[in-house]
Design a protein around this motif. Sequence first.
Motif, PDB file in Angstrom:
ATOM      1  N   ASN A 111      38.035  49.085  37.123  1.00 31.35           N
ATOM      2  CA  ASN A 111      38.124  48.133  38.227  1.00 31.35           C
ATOM      3  C   ASN A 111      37.767  48.810  39.536  1.00 31.35           C
ATOM      4  O   ASN A 111      37.691  50.038  39.632  1.00 31.35           O
ATOM      5  CB  ASN A 111      39.535  47.529  38.310  1.00 31.35           C
ATOM      6  CG  ASN A 111      40.572  48.534  38.763  1.00 31.35           C
ATOM      7  OD1 ASN A 111      40.778  48.754  39.958  1.00 31.35           O
ATOM      8  ND2 ASN A 111      41.225  49.189  37.806  1.00 31.35           N
ATOM      9  N   PHE A 131      34.096  40.638  49.156  1.00 24.86           N
ATOM     10  CA  PHE A 131      33.219  40.360  48.028  1.00 24.86           C
ATOM     11  C   PHE A 131      32.448  39.101  48.384  1.00 24.86           C
ATOM     12  O   PHE A 131      33.041  38.025  48.555  1.00 24.86           O
ATOM     13  CB  PHE A 131      34.064  40.159  46.770  1.00 24.86           C
ATOM     14  CG  PHE A 131      33.288  40.180  45.485  1.00 24.86           C
ATOM     15  CD1 PHE A 131      32.240  41.068  45.288  1.00 24.86           C
ATOM     16  CD2 PHE A 131      33.610  39.312  44.458  1.00 24.86           C
ATOM     17  CE1 PHE A 131      31.539  41.093  44.099  1.00 24.86           C
ATOM     18  CE2 PHE A 131      32.917  39.326  43.263  1.00 24.86           C
ATOM     19  CZ  PHE A 131      31.879  40.219  43.077  1.00 24.86           C
ATOM     20  N   VAL A 142      26.728  39.989  39.974  1.00 24.86           N
ATOM     21  CA  VAL A 142      27.712  40.248  38.918  1.00 24.86           C
ATOM     22  C   VAL A 142      27.591  39.204  37.817  1.00 24.86           C
ATOM     23  O   VAL A 142      27.645  39.520  36.618  1.00 24.86           O
ATOM     24  CB  VAL A 142      29.138  40.260  39.509  1.00 24.86           C
ATOM     25  CG1 VAL A 142      30.192  40.162  38.405  1.00 24.86           C
ATOM     26  CG2 VAL A 142      29.359  41.527  40.322  1.00 24.86           C
ATOM     27  N   VAL A 166      34.417  39.839  33.131  1.00 22.69           N
ATOM     28  CA  VAL A 166      34.562  40.145  34.547  1.00 22.69           C
ATOM     29  C   VAL A 166      35.702  39.318  35.117  1.00 22.69           C
ATOM     30  O   VAL A 166      35.771  38.109  34.902  1.00 22.69           O
ATOM     31  CB  VAL A 166      33.260  39.844  35.320  1.00 22.69           C
ATOM     32  CG1 VAL A 166      33.475  40.039  36.816  1.00 22.69           C
ATOM     33  CG2 VAL A 166      32.133  40.738  34.827  1.00 22.69           C
ATOM     34  N   VAL A 222      37.834  38.612  38.733  1.00 20.87           N
ATOM     35  CA  VAL A 222      37.940  38.807  40.173  1.00 20.87           C
ATOM     36  C   VAL A 222      39.270  38.247  40.633  1.00 20.87           C
ATOM     37  O   VAL A 222      39.577  37.070  40.391  1.00 20.87           O
ATOM     38  CB  VAL A 222      36.787  38.110  40.930  1.00 20.87           C
ATOM     39  CG1 VAL A 222      36.956  38.294  42.435  1.00 20.87           C
ATOM     40  CG2 VAL A 222      35.443  38.660  40.470  1.00 20.87           C
ATOM     41  N   TYR A 232      39.939  41.907  47.575  1.00 18.53           N
ATOM     42  CA  TYR A 232      39.651  41.432  46.212  1.00 18.53           C
ATOM     43  C   TYR A 232      39.710  42.614  45.253  1.00 18.53           C
ATOM     44  O   TYR A 232      39.527  43.781  45.655  1.00 18.53           O
ATOM     45  CB  TYR A 232      38.260  40.785  46.123  1.00 18.53           C
ATOM     46  CG  TYR A 232      38.148  39.518  46.931  1.00 18.53           C
ATOM     47  CD1 TYR A 232      38.467  38.286  46.375  1.00 18.53           C
ATOM     48  CD2 TYR A 232      37.731  39.568  48.264  1.00 18.53           C
ATOM     49  CE1 TYR A 232      38.378  37.114  47.139  1.00 18.53           C
ATOM     50  CE2 TYR A 232      37.636  38.411  49.024  1.00 18.53           C
ATOM     51  CZ  TYR A 232      37.971  37.191  48.445  1.00 18.53           C
ATOM     52  OH  TYR A 232      37.897  36.044  49.201  1.00 18.53           O
ATOM     53  N   LEU A 260      37.840  43.672  41.636  1.00 16.55           N
ATOM     54  CA  LEU A 260      36.806  43.387  40.646  1.00 16.55           C
ATOM     55  C   LEU A 260      37.106  44.218  39.409  1.00 16.55           C
ATOM     56  O   LEU A 260      37.130  45.445  39.475  1.00 16.55           O
ATOM     57  CB  LEU A 260      35.425  43.730  41.216  1.00 16.55           C
ATOM     58  CG  LEU A 260      34.223  43.605  40.273  1.00 16.55           C
ATOM     59  CD1 LEU A 260      34.058  42.173  39.775  1.00 16.55           C
ATOM     60  CD2 LEU A 260      32.958  44.094  40.962  1.00 16.55           C
TER      61      LEU A 260
END
Length: 455
Positions: free
Chosen positions: A317, A323, A331, A345, A347, A371, A373
Amino acid sequence: MNPALTALGDQVRGEVLLPGDDGFDARCAGFQTAYRHRPDVLVRAADEADVAAAVACAAGLGMPVAVQATGHGLSVSAAGGLLVRTDALKGVVVDAAARTARVGAGTRFAAVVEAAARYGLAPLNGSAPGVGVVGYVLGGGLGLLAREFGYAADHVRSVRLVTPDGTPVTVTAQSEPDLFWALRGGGGNFGVVTALDIELMPVTRIYGGELAFDLARHPGLLAAYLRWTRDLPEALTSSVSLVDHPDLPVFPAHLRGRFTAQVRIAYTGDSRRGAELVAPLRELGPLLADTVAEMPYTECAEIYRDPPMPHAYQGDNALLRDFGPEQADAVTALAGPGAAVPCVVDVRHLGGQLGRSPKWANAVGHRSAGYLLRVLTPLTGAGREEVAAAQAAVLGVASRERVGRFQNLVYGGYAEGPPAEDFWETADLRRLAKLKATHDPQNLFRFNRNIRPAH
Protein backbone atom coordinates in the motif's frame (compact mmCIF):
# COMPACT_ATOMS: atom_id res chain seq x y z
CA MET A 1 16.92 -30.99 23.09
CA ASN A 2 18.70 -28.00 24.59
CA PRO A 3 18.45 -28.25 28.41
CA ALA A 4 16.89 -24.77 28.58
CA LEU A 5 14.12 -25.87 26.20
CA THR A 6 13.60 -29.05 28.19
CA ALA A 7 13.17 -26.92 31.31
CA LEU A 8 10.79 -24.64 29.41
CA GLY A 9 8.61 -27.64 28.56
CA ASP A 10 8.35 -28.39 32.28
CA GLN A 11 7.40 -24.79 33.12
CA VAL A 12 4.58 -24.03 30.71
CA ARG A 13 0.96 -25.19 30.75
CA GLY A 14 0.70 -24.94 26.98
CA GLU A 15 2.71 -26.67 24.26
CA VAL A 16 6.41 -26.59 23.44
CA LEU A 17 7.00 -28.01 19.96
CA LEU A 18 10.06 -28.52 17.77
CA PRO A 19 10.25 -29.11 14.01
CA GLY A 20 9.11 -32.66 13.31
CA ASP A 21 6.88 -32.89 16.39
CA ASP A 22 3.22 -33.76 15.88
CA GLY A 23 1.26 -30.54 15.55
CA PHE A 24 4.28 -28.31 14.87
CA ASP A 25 3.35 -27.46 11.28
CA ALA A 26 -0.30 -26.91 12.17
CA ARG A 27 0.63 -24.52 14.99
CA CYS A 28 2.93 -22.55 12.68
CA ALA A 29 0.11 -22.06 10.17
CA GLY A 30 -2.09 -18.98 10.11
CA PHE A 31 -4.73 -17.28 7.97
CA GLN A 32 -2.01 -16.36 5.45
CA THR A 33 -1.07 -19.63 3.70
CA ALA A 34 1.60 -18.37 1.27
CA TYR A 35 4.04 -17.49 4.04
CA ARG A 36 4.53 -19.01 7.46
CA HIS A 37 6.93 -18.83 10.34
CA ARG A 38 9.51 -21.61 10.51
CA PRO A 39 10.92 -21.29 14.02
CA ASP A 40 13.37 -23.54 15.83
CA VAL A 41 10.89 -23.85 18.68
CA LEU A 42 7.22 -22.99 19.07
CA VAL A 43 5.40 -22.22 22.31
CA ARG A 44 1.62 -22.17 22.25
CA ALA A 45 0.97 -20.24 25.43
CA ALA A 46 -1.94 -21.18 27.65
CA ASP A 47 -1.63 -18.02 29.74
CA GLU A 48 0.54 -15.00 30.39
CA ALA A 49 2.90 -17.01 32.60
CA ASP A 50 3.67 -19.25 29.61
CA VAL A 51 4.48 -16.19 27.51
CA ALA A 52 6.79 -14.87 30.23
CA ALA A 53 8.59 -18.22 30.52
CA ALA A 54 9.01 -18.49 26.75
CA VAL A 55 10.42 -14.98 26.37
CA ALA A 56 12.77 -15.38 29.34
CA CYS A 57 14.05 -18.65 27.87
CA ALA A 58 14.60 -17.06 24.45
CA ALA A 59 16.41 -14.10 26.00
CA GLY A 60 18.70 -16.45 27.91
CA LEU A 61 19.57 -18.30 24.72
CA GLY A 62 19.90 -15.13 22.63
CA MET A 63 17.11 -16.49 20.44
CA PRO A 64 14.92 -13.98 18.54
CA VAL A 65 11.18 -14.04 19.19
CA ALA A 66 8.24 -13.79 16.80
CA VAL A 67 4.58 -13.62 17.83
CA GLN A 68 1.48 -14.87 16.04
CA ALA A 69 -2.18 -14.97 16.96
CA THR A 70 -4.22 -15.32 13.75
CA GLY A 71 -1.54 -14.72 11.11
CA HIS A 72 -3.64 -12.35 8.98
CA GLY A 73 -1.06 -9.61 8.56
CA LEU A 74 2.09 -11.72 8.25
CA SER A 75 4.66 -9.81 6.22
CA VAL A 76 8.04 -11.20 7.33
CA SER A 77 8.36 -14.89 8.13
CA ALA A 78 10.50 -15.86 11.09
CA ALA A 79 13.22 -18.32 10.08
CA GLY A 80 14.63 -19.77 13.27
CA GLY A 81 14.13 -18.36 16.72
CA LEU A 82 11.18 -18.91 19.01
CA LEU A 83 7.56 -18.39 17.93
CA VAL A 84 5.01 -17.55 20.63
CA ARG A 85 1.46 -18.45 19.63
CA THR A 86 -1.05 -16.35 21.57
CA ASP A 87 -4.25 -17.63 19.95
CA ALA A 88 -5.30 -19.44 23.14
CA LEU A 89 -5.27 -16.21 25.18
CA LYS A 90 -8.87 -15.40 24.34
CA GLY A 91 -11.34 -13.32 26.31
CA VAL A 92 -13.38 -10.12 26.34
CA VAL A 93 -14.54 -8.35 29.51
CA VAL A 94 -16.61 -5.21 28.95
CA ASP A 95 -16.81 -2.40 31.48
CA ALA A 96 -19.99 -0.69 30.28
CA ALA A 97 -19.71 2.26 32.66
CA ALA A 98 -16.16 3.05 31.52
CA ARG A 99 -16.93 2.15 27.89
CA THR A 100 -13.88 -0.11 27.72
CA ALA A 101 -13.06 -3.75 27.09
CA ARG A 102 -10.20 -5.90 28.34
CA VAL A 103 -9.23 -8.07 25.36
CA GLY A 104 -6.88 -11.06 25.41
CA ALA A 105 -4.15 -11.46 22.80
CA GLY A 106 -5.85 -14.33 20.99
CA THR A 107 -9.21 -12.59 20.66
CA ARG A 108 -10.72 -11.85 17.26
CA PHE A 109 -12.83 -8.80 16.60
CA ALA A 110 -16.05 -10.75 16.05
CA ALA A 111 -16.05 -11.61 19.76
CA VAL A 112 -15.53 -7.98 20.78
CA VAL A 113 -18.30 -6.73 18.48
CA GLU A 114 -20.71 -9.25 19.99
CA ALA A 115 -19.72 -8.58 23.60
CA ALA A 116 -19.80 -4.78 23.24
CA ALA A 117 -23.18 -4.79 21.49
CA ARG A 118 -24.87 -6.13 24.64
CA TYR A 119 -24.15 -2.74 26.21
CA GLY A 120 -24.90 -0.54 23.20
CA LEU A 121 -21.21 -0.15 22.36
CA ALA A 122 -18.85 -1.01 19.50
CA PRO A 123 -15.08 -1.41 19.01
CA LEU A 124 -13.10 0.29 16.26
CA ASN A 125 -12.75 -2.88 14.21
CA GLY A 126 -11.78 -3.29 10.60
CA SER A 127 -13.59 -4.97 7.76
CA ALA A 128 -12.86 -8.61 8.66
CA PRO A 129 -14.29 -10.01 11.93
CA GLY A 130 -11.69 -12.79 12.05
CA VAL A 131 -8.72 -10.45 12.44
CA GLY A 132 -6.94 -10.56 15.80
CA VAL A 133 -7.43 -7.47 17.94
CA VAL A 134 -3.92 -7.02 19.33
CA GLY A 135 -1.90 -7.12 16.10
CA TYR A 136 -4.41 -4.85 14.39
CA VAL A 137 -4.31 -2.26 17.18
CA LEU A 138 -0.52 -2.29 17.62
CA GLY A 139 -0.15 -1.53 13.91
CA GLY A 140 -2.57 1.40 14.11
CA GLY A 141 -5.93 -0.12 13.24
CA LEU A 142 -7.76 1.54 10.33
CA GLY A 143 -11.40 0.70 10.88
CA LEU A 144 -14.90 1.05 9.50
CA LEU A 145 -15.51 4.25 11.51
CA ALA A 146 -12.01 5.67 11.21
CA ARG A 147 -12.77 9.16 9.90
CA GLU A 148 -15.03 9.84 12.88
CA PHE A 149 -13.01 8.23 15.66
CA GLY A 150 -9.44 7.92 14.36
CA TYR A 151 -7.13 4.93 14.57
CA ALA A 152 -7.86 2.08 16.98
CA ALA A 153 -4.42 2.72 18.52
CA ASP A 154 -5.70 6.15 19.56
CA HIS A 155 -8.18 4.50 21.93
CA VAL A 156 -6.02 2.19 24.04
CA ARG A 157 -6.17 2.73 27.79
CA SER A 158 -3.53 0.23 28.90
CA VAL A 159 -1.30 -2.54 27.60
CA ARG A 160 -0.37 -5.74 29.37
CA LEU A 161 3.16 -6.52 28.14
CA VAL A 162 5.75 -9.23 28.66
CA THR A 163 9.04 -7.37 28.33
CA PRO A 164 12.12 -8.81 26.57
CA ASP A 165 13.47 -10.14 29.88
CA GLY A 166 10.23 -12.08 30.52
CA THR A 167 8.64 -9.68 33.02
CA PRO A 168 4.86 -9.02 32.80
CA VAL A 169 4.02 -5.32 33.28
CA THR A 170 1.04 -3.03 32.78
CA VAL A 171 1.85 0.00 30.64
CA THR A 172 -0.27 3.15 30.76
CA ALA A 173 0.13 6.82 29.96
CA GLN A 174 0.84 7.39 33.65
CA SER A 175 3.10 4.44 34.47
CA GLU A 176 5.38 4.38 31.38
CA PRO A 177 4.47 7.29 29.09
CA ASP A 178 7.28 6.76 26.57
CA LEU A 179 6.71 3.02 26.22
CA PHE A 180 2.93 3.59 26.08
CA TRP A 181 3.52 6.02 23.20
CA ALA A 182 5.71 3.50 21.37
CA LEU A 183 3.53 0.43 21.74
CA ARG A 184 0.55 2.07 20.04
CA GLY A 185 1.72 2.20 16.45
CA GLY A 186 5.18 0.77 17.09
CA GLY A 187 4.04 -2.78 16.43
CA GLY A 188 5.55 -5.77 18.20
CA ASN A 189 8.99 -4.27 18.75
CA PHE A 190 8.98 -4.02 22.54
CA GLY A 191 7.66 -7.32 23.87
CA VAL A 192 4.65 -9.63 23.71
CA VAL A 193 1.30 -7.98 24.38
CA THR A 194 -0.98 -10.39 26.23
CA ALA A 195 -3.98 -8.07 26.68
CA LEU A 196 -5.26 -4.58 25.89
CA ASP A 197 -7.77 -2.27 27.51
CA ILE A 198 -9.49 -0.51 24.62
CA GLU A 199 -12.15 2.16 24.47
CA LEU A 200 -15.55 1.37 22.98
CA MET A 201 -17.77 3.76 21.06
CA PRO A 202 -21.48 4.46 21.73
CA VAL A 203 -22.52 3.04 18.35
CA THR A 204 -25.36 0.54 17.95
CA ARG A 205 -26.33 0.97 14.28
CA ILE A 206 -24.99 2.42 11.05
CA TYR A 207 -26.16 3.25 7.58
CA GLY A 208 -23.84 1.02 5.62
CA GLY A 209 -23.26 -1.47 2.87
CA GLU A 210 -21.98 -1.71 -0.68
CA LEU A 211 -22.69 -0.17 -4.07
CA ALA A 212 -21.36 -2.31 -6.92
CA PHE A 213 -20.76 -0.89 -10.41
CA ASP A 214 -19.80 -2.55 -13.70
CA LEU A 215 -16.73 -0.65 -14.89
CA ALA A 216 -17.54 -1.56 -18.49
CA ARG A 217 -20.42 0.91 -18.09
CA HIS A 218 -18.71 3.26 -15.64
CA PRO A 219 -15.00 3.38 -16.58
CA GLY A 220 -14.52 6.65 -14.69
CA LEU A 221 -16.07 5.40 -11.45
CA LEU A 222 -12.89 5.67 -9.37
CA ALA A 223 -12.43 9.31 -10.38
CA ALA A 224 -16.12 9.97 -9.62
CA TYR A 225 -15.70 8.37 -6.20
CA LEU A 226 -12.73 10.62 -5.43
CA ARG A 227 -14.74 13.73 -6.38
CA TRP A 228 -17.58 12.52 -4.14
CA THR A 229 -15.26 12.22 -1.12
CA ARG A 230 -14.16 15.86 -1.29
CA ASP A 231 -17.07 17.16 0.79
CA LEU A 232 -18.21 14.44 3.17
CA PRO A 233 -18.87 14.63 6.92
CA GLU A 234 -16.43 12.84 9.18
CA ALA A 235 -19.20 10.49 10.30
CA LEU A 236 -18.98 8.81 6.87
CA THR A 237 -16.04 6.49 6.22
CA SER A 238 -15.77 4.81 2.85
CA SER A 239 -13.56 2.97 0.37
CA VAL A 240 -13.77 1.59 -3.15
CA SER A 241 -12.33 -1.67 -4.49
CA LEU A 242 -11.62 -2.45 -8.14
CA VAL A 243 -11.81 -6.19 -8.85
CA ASP A 244 -11.64 -8.09 -12.14
CA HIS A 245 -13.77 -11.13 -11.19
CA PRO A 246 -13.12 -14.38 -13.05
CA ASP A 247 -16.24 -16.15 -14.30
CA LEU A 248 -16.16 -18.73 -11.51
CA PRO A 249 -18.91 -20.08 -9.21
CA VAL A 250 -16.99 -18.94 -6.12
CA PHE A 251 -18.10 -15.36 -6.85
CA PRO A 252 -21.69 -14.04 -6.60
CA ALA A 253 -23.56 -14.33 -9.90
CA HIS A 254 -23.88 -10.57 -10.40
CA LEU A 255 -20.07 -10.12 -10.19
CA ARG A 256 -18.82 -13.10 -12.22
CA GLY A 257 -16.87 -12.20 -15.31
CA ARG A 258 -17.09 -8.46 -14.61
CA PHE A 259 -14.57 -5.76 -13.78
CA THR A 260 -16.30 -4.02 -10.89
CA ALA A 261 -16.00 -1.11 -8.54
CA GLN A 262 -17.44 -1.81 -5.10
CA VAL A 263 -17.95 1.25 -2.90
CA ARG A 264 -18.17 0.41 0.81
CA ILE A 265 -19.89 2.84 3.17
CA ALA A 266 -20.27 3.18 6.95
CA TYR A 267 -22.14 6.23 8.27
CA THR A 268 -23.12 6.72 11.89
CA GLY A 269 -25.66 9.49 11.22
CA ASP A 270 -29.38 8.91 10.57
CA SER A 271 -30.43 6.94 7.51
CA ARG A 272 -32.29 9.79 5.83
CA ARG A 273 -29.18 11.96 5.81
CA GLY A 274 -27.12 8.94 4.80
CA ALA A 275 -29.31 8.38 1.75
CA GLU A 276 -28.85 12.04 0.77
CA LEU A 277 -25.07 11.70 1.02
CA VAL A 278 -24.99 8.49 -1.03
CA ALA A 279 -27.46 9.76 -3.66
CA PRO A 280 -24.75 11.22 -5.99
CA LEU A 281 -23.23 7.75 -6.32
CA ARG A 282 -26.57 6.05 -6.91
CA GLU A 283 -27.32 8.60 -9.61
CA LEU A 284 -24.26 7.61 -11.62
CA GLY A 285 -26.23 4.87 -13.33
CA PRO A 286 -27.22 1.21 -13.16
CA LEU A 287 -25.90 -0.72 -10.18
CA LEU A 288 -25.00 -4.38 -9.98
CA ALA A 289 -25.83 -4.33 -6.27
CA ASP A 290 -26.99 -1.87 -3.62
CA THR A 291 -26.94 -3.15 -0.05
CA VAL A 292 -26.50 0.25 1.65
CA ALA A 293 -29.18 0.47 4.33
CA GLU A 294 -29.78 0.78 8.06
CA MET A 295 -28.14 -2.11 9.90
CA PRO A 296 -27.23 -3.03 13.48
CA TYR A 297 -23.51 -2.66 14.08
CA THR A 298 -23.33 -6.40 14.77
CA GLU A 299 -23.81 -6.92 11.01
CA CYS A 300 -20.92 -4.62 10.00
CA ALA A 301 -18.95 -7.54 8.53
CA GLU A 302 -21.51 -7.61 5.71
CA ILE A 303 -20.17 -4.32 4.34
CA TYR A 304 -16.98 -5.90 2.94
CA ARG A 305 -17.78 -9.60 3.24
CA ASP A 306 -14.08 -10.46 3.39
CA PRO A 307 -13.36 -14.15 2.70
CA PRO A 308 -13.28 -16.11 5.98
CA MET A 309 -11.17 -19.01 4.76
CA PRO A 310 -7.34 -19.00 4.97
CA HIS A 311 -5.67 -18.35 1.62
CA ALA A 312 -2.46 -17.16 -0.04
CA TYR A 313 -2.03 -13.49 -0.84
CA GLN A 314 0.50 -10.71 -1.18
CA GLY A 315 -0.23 -7.03 -0.63
CA ASP A 316 1.23 -3.57 -0.31
CA ASN A 317 0.00 0.00 0.00
CA ALA A 318 0.89 3.67 -0.17
CA LEU A 319 -0.37 6.52 1.99
CA LEU A 320 -1.05 9.50 -0.27
CA ARG A 321 -1.43 13.21 0.34
CA ASP A 322 -4.00 13.31 -2.46
CA PHE A 323 -5.28 11.16 -5.30
CA GLY A 324 -6.57 12.77 -8.48
CA PRO A 325 -8.74 11.77 -11.46
CA GLU A 326 -5.83 11.22 -13.87
CA GLN A 327 -4.12 8.90 -11.37
CA ALA A 328 -7.44 7.13 -10.83
CA ASP A 329 -7.85 6.46 -14.53
CA ALA A 330 -4.28 5.12 -14.78
CA VAL A 331 -4.82 2.78 -11.84
CA THR A 332 -8.11 1.56 -13.31
CA ALA A 333 -6.37 0.74 -16.60
CA LEU A 334 -3.58 -1.20 -14.83
CA ALA A 335 -6.03 -3.24 -12.73
CA GLY A 336 -8.52 -3.97 -15.49
CA PRO A 337 -9.14 -6.93 -17.77
CA GLY A 338 -6.06 -8.03 -19.63
CA ALA A 339 -3.64 -7.31 -16.80
CA ALA A 340 -0.90 -9.94 -16.82
CA VAL A 341 -1.07 -10.11 -13.03
CA PRO A 342 -4.45 -9.34 -11.47
CA CYS A 343 -4.46 -6.85 -8.61
CA VAL A 344 -7.36 -6.01 -6.36
CA VAL A 345 -7.10 -2.25 -5.88
CA ASP A 346 -8.56 -0.66 -2.77
CA VAL A 347 -8.73 3.11 -2.20
CA ARG A 348 -9.64 4.29 1.30
CA HIS A 349 -10.74 7.80 2.15
CA LEU A 350 -8.78 9.09 5.16
CA GLY A 351 -8.78 12.50 6.82
CA GLY A 352 -11.13 13.58 9.59
CA GLN A 353 -10.04 12.37 13.01
CA LEU A 354 -7.29 10.26 11.40
CA GLY A 355 -5.42 13.48 10.65
CA ARG A 356 -5.49 14.82 14.21
CA SER A 357 -3.40 14.10 17.27
CA PRO A 358 -5.23 11.80 19.70
CA LYS A 359 -5.79 12.39 23.39
CA TRP A 360 -2.74 10.24 24.17
CA ALA A 361 -0.11 10.75 21.48
CA ASN A 362 1.23 7.60 19.84
CA ALA A 363 3.61 6.39 17.14
CA VAL A 364 1.10 6.01 14.30
CA GLY A 365 2.70 7.85 11.41
CA HIS A 366 1.80 9.88 8.34
CA ARG A 367 -1.44 11.42 9.57
CA SER A 368 -1.27 13.96 6.76
CA ALA A 369 -2.41 11.33 4.23
CA GLY A 370 -5.77 11.95 2.59
CA TYR A 371 -6.08 8.55 0.90
CA LEU A 372 -4.65 5.07 1.11
CA LEU A 373 -3.99 3.12 -2.10
CA ARG A 374 -3.77 -0.60 -1.48
CA VAL A 375 -3.06 -3.54 -3.79
CA LEU A 376 -3.74 -7.21 -3.04
CA THR A 377 -3.12 -10.25 -5.21
CA PRO A 378 -4.15 -13.86 -4.55
CA LEU A 379 -1.14 -16.10 -5.13
CA THR A 380 -2.88 -18.63 -7.35
CA GLY A 381 -0.97 -18.29 -10.62
CA ALA A 382 1.69 -15.62 -10.90
CA GLY A 383 5.03 -15.86 -9.14
CA ARG A 384 5.83 -13.68 -6.17
CA GLU A 385 8.31 -11.48 -8.05
CA GLU A 386 5.78 -10.92 -10.85
CA VAL A 387 3.17 -9.96 -8.28
CA ALA A 388 5.53 -7.53 -6.56
CA ALA A 389 6.35 -5.87 -9.89
CA ALA A 390 2.67 -5.53 -10.87
CA GLN A 391 1.78 -4.06 -7.48
CA ALA A 392 4.70 -1.63 -7.65
CA ALA A 393 3.42 -0.42 -11.04
CA VAL A 394 -0.02 0.34 -9.60
CA LEU A 395 1.38 2.10 -6.55
CA GLY A 396 3.89 3.97 -8.70
CA VAL A 397 1.09 5.84 -10.46
CA ALA A 398 0.69 8.01 -7.37
CA SER A 399 4.34 8.11 -6.28
CA ARG A 400 4.52 11.90 -6.24
CA GLU A 401 1.80 12.02 -3.58
CA ARG A 402 3.23 9.21 -1.48
CA VAL A 403 4.09 9.95 2.15
CA GLY A 404 4.63 6.40 3.44
CA ARG A 405 3.12 2.98 4.08
CA PHE A 406 0.49 1.76 6.53
CA GLN A 407 1.87 -1.26 8.35
CA ASN A 408 -1.36 -3.23 8.89
CA LEU A 409 -1.82 -3.61 5.12
CA VAL A 410 1.59 -5.00 4.09
CA TYR A 411 1.24 -8.73 3.48
CA GLY A 412 4.03 -11.19 2.73
CA GLY A 413 6.83 -11.32 0.23
CA TYR A 414 9.58 -9.68 2.26
CA ALA A 415 12.81 -11.15 3.60
CA GLU A 416 13.28 -8.31 6.07
CA GLY A 417 10.29 -6.05 5.52
CA PRO A 418 10.01 -2.60 3.96
CA PRO A 419 12.31 0.06 5.44
CA ALA A 420 11.19 1.41 8.78
CA GLU A 421 11.30 4.91 7.31
CA ASP A 422 8.19 4.02 5.30
CA PHE A 423 6.04 3.49 8.38
CA TRP A 424 7.02 6.30 10.73
CA GLU A 425 7.79 10.00 10.65
CA THR A 426 11.55 10.72 10.87
CA ALA A 427 11.45 12.19 14.38
CA ASP A 428 9.17 9.39 15.59
CA LEU A 429 11.47 6.72 14.18
CA ARG A 430 14.45 8.25 15.99
CA ARG A 431 12.46 8.24 19.21
CA LEU A 432 11.36 4.63 18.64
CA ALA A 433 14.96 3.55 17.99
CA LYS A 434 16.10 5.13 21.28
CA LEU A 435 13.29 3.40 23.15
CA LYS A 436 14.18 0.13 21.44
CA ALA A 437 17.75 0.51 22.72
CA THR A 438 16.38 1.00 26.22
CA HIS A 439 13.75 -1.73 26.27
CA ASP A 440 15.08 -4.33 23.79
CA PRO A 441 18.81 -3.65 23.25
CA GLN A 442 19.36 -7.26 22.05
CA ASN A 443 16.76 -6.71 19.30
CA LEU A 444 15.00 -9.85 20.48
CA PHE A 445 11.79 -8.79 18.68
CA ARG A 446 13.08 -8.26 15.17
CA PHE A 447 10.49 -9.74 12.85
CA ASN A 448 7.80 -7.90 10.88
CA ARG A 449 8.17 -4.07 11.06
CA ASN A 450 11.51 -4.01 12.84
CA ILE A 451 12.88 -0.94 14.58
CA ARG A 452 16.60 -1.30 15.20
CA PRO A 453 18.00 -0.10 18.51
CA ALA A 454 19.81 3.24 18.33
CA HIS A 455 23.47 2.99 19.31
